[in-house]
Write an enzyme that holds these catalytic residues in place. Sequence first.
Site, short mmCIF file in Angstrom:
data_model
loop_
_atom_site.label_atom_id
_atom_site.label_comp_id
_atom_site.label_asym_id
_atom_site.label_seq_id
_atom_site.Cartn_x
_atom_site.Cartn_y
_atom_site.Cartn_z
N SER A 186 29.74 8.60 21.60
CA SER A 186 30.38 8.19 22.85
C SER A 186 30.05 9.06 24.06
CB SER A 186 31.89 8.14 22.65
OG SER A 186 32.36 9.40 22.25
N HIS A 214 32.14 2.27 18.89
CA HIS A 214 31.40 1.90 20.11
C HIS A 214 30.24 0.94 19.83
CE1 HIS A 214 33.36 4.32 23.20
NE2 HIS A 214 33.56 5.23 22.26
N LYS A 244 37.96 -1.78 21.52
CA LYS A 244 36.93 -1.50 22.53
C LYS A 244 36.22 -2.81 22.88
CE LYS A 244 36.78 3.38 21.76
NZ LYS A 244 36.67 4.33 20.67
C1 LIG Z 1 37.74 5.16 20.05
C2 LIG Z 1 37.27 5.59 18.74
C3 LIG Z 1 38.11 5.53 17.62
C4 LIG Z 1 39.54 5.11 17.72
O1 LIG Z 1 39.64 3.74 17.96
P1 LIG Z 1 41.02 3.14 18.50
O2 LIG Z 1 40.92 1.70 18.15
O3 LIG Z 1 41.04 3.38 19.97
O4 LIG Z 1 42.12 3.83 17.80
C5 LIG Z 1 37.58 5.89 16.39
N1 LIG Z 1 36.31 6.32 16.27
C6 LIG Z 1 35.47 6.40 17.33
C7 LIG Z 1 34.06 6.85 17.13
C8 LIG Z 1 35.93 6.05 18.60
O5 LIG Z 1 35.11 6.14 19.64
#
Ligand SMILES: *Cc1c(COP(=O)(O)O)cnc(C)c1O
Length: 396
Positions: A186, A214, A244
Site C-alpha cells: 500500500s 489492495h 476497498k
Molecule cells: C486495509 C487492509 C486490511 C484491512 O482491511 P479492512 O477491510 O479495512 O479491515 C488488511 N490488509 C491489508 C494489506 C490492507 O491494506
Amino acid sequence: MTSKNLVKVLEESLQDLRDKGLYNQIDTLDEANGPEISIEGKKVINLSSNNYLGFATDPDLIAAANKATEEYGVGAGAVRTINGTLKIHNELEATLAKFKKTEATIAFQSGFNSNMGAIPAVMTKKDAILSDELNHASIIDGCRLSGAKIIRVKHQDMEDLRAKAKEAVESGLYEKIMYITDGVFSMDGDVAKLDQSIDICEEFDIITYVDDAHGSGVMGKGAGTVKHFGLSDRVDIQMGTLSKGLGVVGGYVAGKQVLIDWLKVRGRPFLFSTSLTPGAAAAAKAGVEKLMTSDEPVTKLWDNADYLKQGLVNLGFNIGHSESPITPCIVGDENLTQQFSTRLREEGVYAKSIVFPTVPRGTGRVRNMPSAAHTKDQLDRALAIYEKVGKELGII
Ligand SMILES: *Cc1c(COP(=O)(O)O)cnc(C)c1O
C-alpha cells in the site's frame, strides 16, 4: 474514582507524539467519500480513498443494501455460529467463491478481522511464518496472535525468501511453515512477485497466504493479484476485503472447502463477533456481481490511474516503482512532504502525506489513490494543482 495514573500516562504519550510531529489529526467529511469531497465546507478533489471503483456510492449497491435491510433488518442478531447466519451471508460467500474460482469462501466483518481470524486458526506455536517485512499491520497482529515463530523476509527479496525457507525447513523445528505477503503493497503500490515466490514455496512445500486487500477489485480484472498471475489453484489461502475496491465493509478468505470448514469452527472473529450486517453483505454481493458481468469499472480505474501517473511523471514527479493505481509522489524530506500535502489541500487536492515511521526516513511521499469514479476533468484539475504547488515548493 477513575485512575489518575492512566490519564497522566496517556497525556504524556499524546504530548510525546505531538512533539515528534507524529500525532494524526483526523478530518471529517461532510458527505460521501466520492471523487470530490467536502471537508469543513471546502470542496477538494479526493485522492486519498481506497474506494477504487467508486462503489461506495454506487446506486446498485445502495439499492441492494436498502432491499436487504428491509428484508432482514439492520443487524444480523448474532454471531454466525449461533443463529446470525442469514441467507444473504451464504449467498455472498457463494458469489465470492465463483468470482475467486475457489471451492469456498468465508466472510468476516472486516479485512483486519479476516487476518486476525484466519492466521491463528491455521498456524500455532509449533509453526513458523515467513512474513514480508512490509506486510500490513493486520498480518503482523494475526501472526503474533498465532504464537508461531515469525521470520521476517526482506521486502520482495526472492533470494532472502529462498534462503530463509530452506533454513526453516532444514531446521526440522517446525510442524508447518507459511509464507505470507500482501498482494499489492500500500505504500509504494508495488505488486507481490507471486510468479517467483509461489515457485519457491512449492519447492519447499510451504503454505501460501496472500492478503489481497489492495488487489481485490483492482488486479486480475478485479478478481485479485493471484488471478492476475494465473495462480488461483496454487495459492492455499487468499484473503480479500469488501471495504476497498468493493466500497462496502467486510473481508473474506477464499480457498479449499476443507480450509473454509476449519475457519468456520476455529476463526475466532467468526465465532465470537456478530456477523456482517445484511445491508453490507448484500451490497458487497451486488458489487462482486457487477465485476463478474462487466469489465468497465476495473478498466476505468486503470485508465484513470495510467492517466494520473503519466501526468505526474510528465510534470517531473518521482512516482517510485508503482505497478498499481496506488501512486506515491516521493518528495523525500519529511517537513517538505507535510508542507506539500498541506499546500495541495489548500489549492484543492486532498492527498495524504506519508512519512517515517510508516515509510523509511528520507522517503516521505504524498500518496494518490485515483479511482474509477474520477472524471478526466477532475484529474486534469488535480494535475494543474500539482504543477503549481510542485513548482512553488521546488519539488519539480
Ligand atoms: C486495509 C487492509 C486490511 C484491512 O482491511 P479492512 O477491510 O479495512 O479491515 C488488511 N490488509 C491489508 C494489506 C490492507 O491494506
